[in-house]
Design a protein around this motif. Structure first.
Motif, PDB file in Angstrom:
ATOM      1  N   SER A  88     -13.466  52.485  95.476  1.00 52.56           N
ATOM      2  CA  SER A  88     -13.143  52.118  94.091  1.00 52.56           C
ATOM      3  C   SER A  88     -14.100  51.075  93.555  1.00 52.56           C
ATOM      4  N   ILE A  89     -15.131  50.727  94.352  1.00 48.66           N
ATOM      5  CA  ILE A  89     -16.083  49.688  93.958  1.00 48.66           C
ATOM      6  C   ILE A  89     -17.459  50.324  93.812  1.00 48.66           C
ATOM      7  N   PRO A  90     -18.006  50.441  92.607  1.00 49.33           N
ATOM      8  CA  PRO A  90     -19.315  51.090  92.413  1.00 49.33           C
ATOM      9  C   PRO A  90     -20.428  50.424  93.214  1.00 49.33           C
TER      10      PRO A  90
ATOM     11  N   TYR B 263     -11.913  46.062  88.962  1.00 52.22           N
ATOM     12  CA  TYR B 263     -11.668  46.408  90.361  1.00 52.22           C
ATOM     13  C   TYR B 263     -11.815  45.205  91.303  1.00 52.22           C
ATOM     14  N   PHE B 264     -12.196  44.033  90.788  1.00 51.62           N
ATOM     15  CA  PHE B 264     -12.268  42.826  91.613  1.00 51.62           C
ATOM     16  C   PHE B 264     -11.098  41.865  91.358  1.00 51.62           C
ATOM     17  N   ARG B 265     -10.226  42.188  90.434  1.00 46.55           N
ATOM     18  CA  ARG B 265      -9.138  41.256  90.081  1.00 46.55           C
ATOM     19  C   ARG B 265      -8.236  40.953  91.258  1.00 46.55           C
ATOM     20  N   ASP B 266      -7.805  41.967  91.976  1.00 47.86           N
ATOM     21  CA  ASP B 266      -6.904  41.746  93.109  1.00 47.86           C
ATOM     22  C   ASP B 266      -7.579  40.919  94.195  1.00 47.86           C
ATOM     23  N   ALA B 267      -8.860  41.176  94.438  1.00 45.89           N
ATOM     24  CA  ALA B 267      -9.564  40.436  95.480  1.00 45.89           C
ATOM     25  C   ALA B 267      -9.694  38.967  95.098  1.00 45.89           C
TER      26      ALA B 267
ATOM     27  N   ALA C 118     -14.503  41.925  98.847  1.00 51.15           N
ATOM     28  CA  ALA C 118     -14.035  43.291  98.587  1.00 51.15           C
ATOM     29  C   ALA C 118     -15.153  44.296  98.828  1.00 51.15           C
ATOM     30  N   THR C 119     -16.355  43.976  98.391  1.00 53.06           N
ATOM     31  CA  THR C 119     -17.491  44.876  98.604  1.00 53.06           C
ATOM     32  C   THR C 119     -17.832  44.981 100.081  1.00 53.06           C
TER      33      THR C 119
END
Length: 351
Positions: free
Chosen positions: A45-47, A104-108, A131-132
């Protein structure tokens, strides 16, 4: 064994070797393609992670740069330092990557902020990097992954789920982060970190020291993929077969071409000799008729037909001129044909 038999046997041997080498080369290319395990799907989910996963398939370092990059890394030198160790470095130097504003980084980021003693102002860096890193390690689970942030001096490390685990994973700092800290990445002033190669230079010995605490230690990474020896052998044998086949084609092509030229020259010489002989025979016939005409006049016998003698003489003169300028086998053959036609017995009228 005769020379011809030995030559035939050698040709058969060369043919068998060439065919066998070609089949081996084909098998060496097809087997890795058919039997190789599936490659990472690269659909997280992380480009940023997806792009790094694709760039790390058979390489140890991937750097996605930008026009306004604030740091640099000699990728070739970094890959040489890492060698075949299971270390992956994913660097993002473009300002439009690892942005804290990306949904897609909000939760992390929120997870980092909830940690005891976390510094809230660093969560916008640590969250996207972690996350990445975890997404990449999920696709390459037997490796240690290092992620470099676009801002100089910010980096993180993690290990995949299949990487050997340290016996004391209850430590505040994970094994991979401890190796990264030992590499000197966390202690030096961040403002002076525009060149990231020293970090990789320090990471390698720190990694070697760190794996001494792991049992069993991690294995090397095959950067060339499966069936490496078979593929290299197939390329080498295929190159040799191609070179040998090209040599034979050129050799026999030149020989065949030389043989054809020699045959054409031989045919032309033969046609020229035959044409000259026929023209000379025609000349002898004309001279003989002229002598017969004089002798018959003296003996009061009927002389040869003057028109016939004139036709032969004119034909001889024409062919004599043409043979001097003739160059091809066909031209010589045509001269011979006309000379023989003039020499045919039935062309001579009765005296």
């Amino acid at each position: 064994m005769t020379g011809e038999a030995r030559s035939r046997g050698l040709r058969w041997l060369i043919g068998i070797l060439l065919v066998g080498g070609a089949l081996f080369s084909i098998a060496g290319v097809l087997i890795p393609l058919l039997a190789a395990p599936d490659e990472p799907s690269s659909t997280t989910s992380i480009p940023e992670a997806d792009r790094a996963i694709d760039g790390l398939r058979e390489r140890s370092v991937y750097v996605e740069s930008g026009d306004r990059a604030e740091w640099q890394l000699d990728v070739s030198a970094a890959r040489e330092l890492i060698g075949d160790r299971p270390i992956l470095v994913a660097g993002f130097a473009g300002k439009d990557t690892l942005q804290a504003e990306a949904p897609y980084f909000r939760d992390a980021i929120a997870e980092v902020q909830r940690r005891p003693g976390a510094l809230g102002d660093l969560a916008e860096y640590d969250g996207p990097m972690e996350a990445t890193c975890e997404a990449i390690a999920g696709e390459y689970p037997d490796t240690m992954v290092v992620v470099l942030h676009p801002r100089p001096g910010f980096e993180t490390a993690c290990a995949g789920p299949e990487f050997p685990a340290h016996g004391s994973e209850d430590e505040p700092v994970s094994w991979a982060e401890g190796v990264l800290a030992s590499a000197g990445g966390a202690g030096a002033p961040r403002a002076d970190r525009t060149d990231r190669l020293p970090l990789i230079d320090g990471l390698v010995p720190a990694y070697e020291t760190g794996i001494e605490r792991l049992d069993p230690p991690p294995g090397d990474r095959d950067l060339a993929g499966p069936f490496r020896t078979l593929r290299i052998s197939a390329y080498v044998v295929g190159g040799v077969v191609a070179a040998a086949a090209l040599f034979l084609l050129l050799r026999y092509g030149i020989i065949a071409s030389g043989t054809s030229v020699r045959e054409r020259r031989r045919d032309r010489r033969s046609a020229r000799v035959s044409a000259r002989a026929d023209v000379h025979a025609l000349a002898d016939r004309v001279l003989a008729l002229e002598r017969e005409q004089a002798e018959r006049l003296l003996s009061e016998e009927a002389a040869p037909d003057a028109a016939y003698v004139l036709r032969l003489a004119e034909g001889y003169l024409d062919l004599a001129r043409r043979i001097e300028t003739a160059e091809t086998t066909g031209q010589y053959a045509e001269i011979s044909r006309q000379a023989r036609r003039l020499l045919e017995p039935d062309a001579t009228p009765a005296g």
